[in-house]
Scaffold this motif. Structure first.
Motif, mmCIF file in Angstrom:
data_model
loop_
_atom_site.group_PDB
_atom_site.id
_atom_site.type_symbol
_atom_site.label_atom_id
_atom_site.label_comp_id
_atom_site.label_asym_id
_atom_site.label_seq_id
_atom_site.Cartn_x
_atom_site.Cartn_y
_atom_site.Cartn_z
ATOM 1 N N THR A 109 0.828 -1.183 0.000
ATOM 2 C CA THR A 109 0.000 0.000 0.000
ATOM 3 C C THR A 109 0.872 1.246 0.000
ATOM 4 N N ALA A 110 0.249 2.383 -0.315
ATOM 5 C CA ALA A 110 0.961 3.668 -0.329
ATOM 6 C C ALA A 110 0.528 4.550 0.836
ATOM 7 N N ALA A 111 -0.241 3.999 1.787
ATOM 8 C CA ALA A 111 -0.731 4.791 2.919
ATOM 9 C C ALA A 111 -0.754 3.925 4.168
ATOM 10 N N VAL A 112 -0.374 4.509 5.294
ATOM 11 C CA VAL A 112 -0.364 3.775 6.560
ATOM 12 C C VAL A 112 -0.898 4.652 7.686
ATOM 13 N N LEU A 113 -1.419 3.990 8.711
ATOM 14 C CA LEU A 113 -1.860 4.634 9.937
ATOM 15 C C LEU A 113 -0.817 4.403 11.017
ATOM 16 N N LEU A 114 -0.429 5.487 11.705
ATOM 17 C CA LEU A 114 0.458 5.404 12.859
ATOM 18 C C LEU A 114 -0.261 5.974 14.082
ATOM 19 N N VAL A 115 0.049 5.454 15.256
ATOM 20 C CA VAL A 115 -0.513 5.980 16.503
ATOM 21 C C VAL A 115 0.648 6.391 17.409
ATOM 22 N N LYS A 134 16.745 -6.096 -4.468
ATOM 23 C CA LYS A 134 16.784 -6.165 -5.928
ATOM 24 C C LYS A 134 15.739 -5.274 -6.593
ATOM 25 N N ASP A 135 14.536 -5.228 -6.029
ATOM 26 C CA ASP A 135 13.461 -4.467 -6.666
ATOM 27 C C ASP A 135 12.830 -3.455 -5.715
ATOM 28 N N LYS A 136 13.511 -3.159 -4.625
ATOM 29 C CA LYS A 136 13.005 -2.182 -3.655
ATOM 30 C C LYS A 136 14.160 -1.657 -2.824
ATOM 31 N N THR A 137 13.973 -0.507 -2.259
ATOM 32 C CA THR A 137 15.006 0.114 -1.429
ATOM 33 C C THR A 137 14.783 -0.242 0.032
ATOM 34 N N LEU A 138 15.813 -0.734 0.694
ATOM 35 C CA LEU A 138 15.717 -1.023 2.114
ATOM 36 C C LEU A 138 15.833 0.280 2.902
ATOM 37 N N VAL A 139 14.863 0.522 3.774
ATOM 38 C CA VAL A 139 14.805 1.772 4.534
ATOM 39 C C VAL A 139 14.818 1.439 6.026
ATOM 40 N N HIS A 149 9.856 9.657 2.014
ATOM 41 C CA HIS A 149 9.744 8.762 0.854
ATOM 42 C C HIS A 149 8.378 8.867 0.182
ATOM 43 N N ASP A 150 7.650 9.926 0.498
ATOM 44 C CA ASP A 150 6.357 10.232 -0.139
ATOM 45 C C ASP A 150 5.313 9.142 0.076
ATOM 46 N N ILE A 151 5.322 8.544 1.257
ATOM 47 C CA ILE A 151 4.296 7.569 1.631
ATOM 48 C C ILE A 151 3.277 8.290 2.503
ATOM 49 N N GLN A 152 2.005 8.222 2.134
ATOM 50 C CA GLN A 152 0.979 8.929 2.882
ATOM 51 C C GLN A 152 0.884 8.359 4.290
ATOM 52 N N ASN A 165 5.146 4.299 -3.089
ATOM 53 C CA ASN A 165 4.597 5.649 -3.152
ATOM 54 C C ASN A 165 3.909 5.883 -4.492
ATOM 55 N N ALA A 166 3.392 7.078 -4.688
ATOM 56 C CA ALA A 166 2.622 7.378 -5.892
ATOM 57 C C ALA A 166 3.478 7.308 -7.155
ATOM 58 N N ALA A 167 4.788 7.458 -6.991
ATOM 59 C CA ALA A 167 5.690 7.390 -8.143
ATOM 60 C C ALA A 167 6.023 5.956 -8.526
ATOM 61 N N GLY A 168 5.502 4.988 -7.779
ATOM 62 C CA GLY A 168 5.758 3.584 -8.089
ATOM 63 C C GLY A 168 7.064 3.055 -7.521
#
Length: 324
Positions: free
Chosen positions: A6-12, A275-280, A58-61, A248-251
């Motif tokens: 997903t491109a959006a998460v809830l934090l508390v 390989k296909d994603k950035t480790l953060v 990282h432009d994640i909602q 994110n929205a940029a894929g």
């Protein structure tokens, strides 16, 4: 659902974070530290903000709920355990094993989410608490959304019948195993044992005692095209499976994990996962040590459709704050 991330998460926000005596009965990852309660809460809030800032960078909602101080909820920073949200607008509420965590199910969170996303139906499964049966959402259920499989491990917090019934109702194939930590205690949450991404999967096969179950999990992950990163019990203890892929929205795709987990992975394992994603990596040592959960547990995935598409010249902010 044909998308894994997903491109959006809830934090508390961890307003009253601390050592929870009730959850410690089944969560062997919790530890006491030589700090006072105010210091523990302060450090947890610093770590929480570090994750929130990283997601925004990282432009994640990111929807942030500012939790109230009363009643105290020491584990509220882990919202993924009491709800799940789906692309058709369904939102599920789940039965929690301890009374301290049942307080986290917040109508205010749902009302604020409804302002930003379409919620077509709220399904409350929490009545099972009266029967002593529990199913702690994506803590005990690890979804392969693309291939419609849900992985879990039986524990006090994951009732087998509830797990299988819920999986079937969602249209997923249930795969339940029996896994144990280094102390021989049942793994209290499956998301410490296994994590599924689009092309990779992290799993601690060593923790699955039964050979047939162990091979079934491996075969399932391989058959669905995942490159398997098999971690050791020591790496499991460093939260190497408590990771979450987001985009994110940029894929662009990212694997969010703690700094401790990142350092515990071998360079070869990091190369596979990256390989296909950035480790953060994000450092959350106090939340891990005292709370017994890590970065994945801090994020509840929002798959709900947006309420109103944002105009191109007036985009929705990536981070929004919800007051209690």
């Amino acid at each position: 659902m044909k998308i894994q991330s997903t491109a959006a998460v809830l934090l508390v926000r961890p307003t009253t974070f601390g050592f929870d005596e009730q959850t410690a009965v089944t969560n062997t990852f919790q530890n006491r530290v030589a700090l006072g309660k105010p210091e523990v809460t302060h450090f947890a809030e610093v770590e929480f903000q570090r994750l929130a800032d990283t997601l925004e960078a990282h432009d994640i909602q990111t929807i942030i709920f500012e939790d109230e101080a009363e009643p105290p909820k020491p584990n509220a920073v882990f919202p993924n355990n009491w709800l799940s949200m789906w692309p058709d607008g369904r939102l599920y509420l789940y039965p929690m094993a301890t009374k301290s965590r049942r307080l986290e199910r917040s109508p205010r969170v749902l009302m604020e989410l409804a302002k930003r996303f379409q919620i077509t139906k709220v399904v409350d499964l929490s009545n099972s608490e009266q029967d002593g049966k529990f199913l702690e959402s994506t803590g005990v259920m690890v979804f392969d959304h693309v291939h419609k499989i849900v992985y879990g491990c039986e524990s006090v917090r994951c009732d087998e019948k509830l797990f299988r019934k819920h999986a079937t109702e969602l249209g997923y194939e249930p795969m339940l195993v029996h896994a144990f930590d280094q102390h021989g205690a049942p793994m209290y949450h499956a998301n410490l044992l296994i994590a599924v991404q689009r092309s990779t999967a992290v799993v601690c096969l060593e923790a699955i005692a039964d050979r047939t179950e162990r091979e079934a999990i491996r075969a399932s992950l391989v058959a669905t095209g995942h490159e398997v990163v098999d971690i050791t019990l020591e790496q499991l203890n460093a939260y190497c499976a408590n990771v979450l892929e987001l985009h994110n929205a940029a894929g662009e795709h990212f694997l969010l994990l703690s700094r401790g987990a990142y350092e515990a992975f071998t360079p070869a394992q990091r190369a596979v996962l990256g390989k296909d994603k950035t480790l953060v990596p994000v450092a959350v040592p106090i939340i891990e040590k005292v709370g017994g959960g890590s970065v994945r547990c801090m994020m509840a995935e929002i798959f709900l459709p947006p309420k109103v598409p944002a105009p191109l010249n007036n985009p929705v902010p990536h981070a929004a704050t919800i007051s209690a």
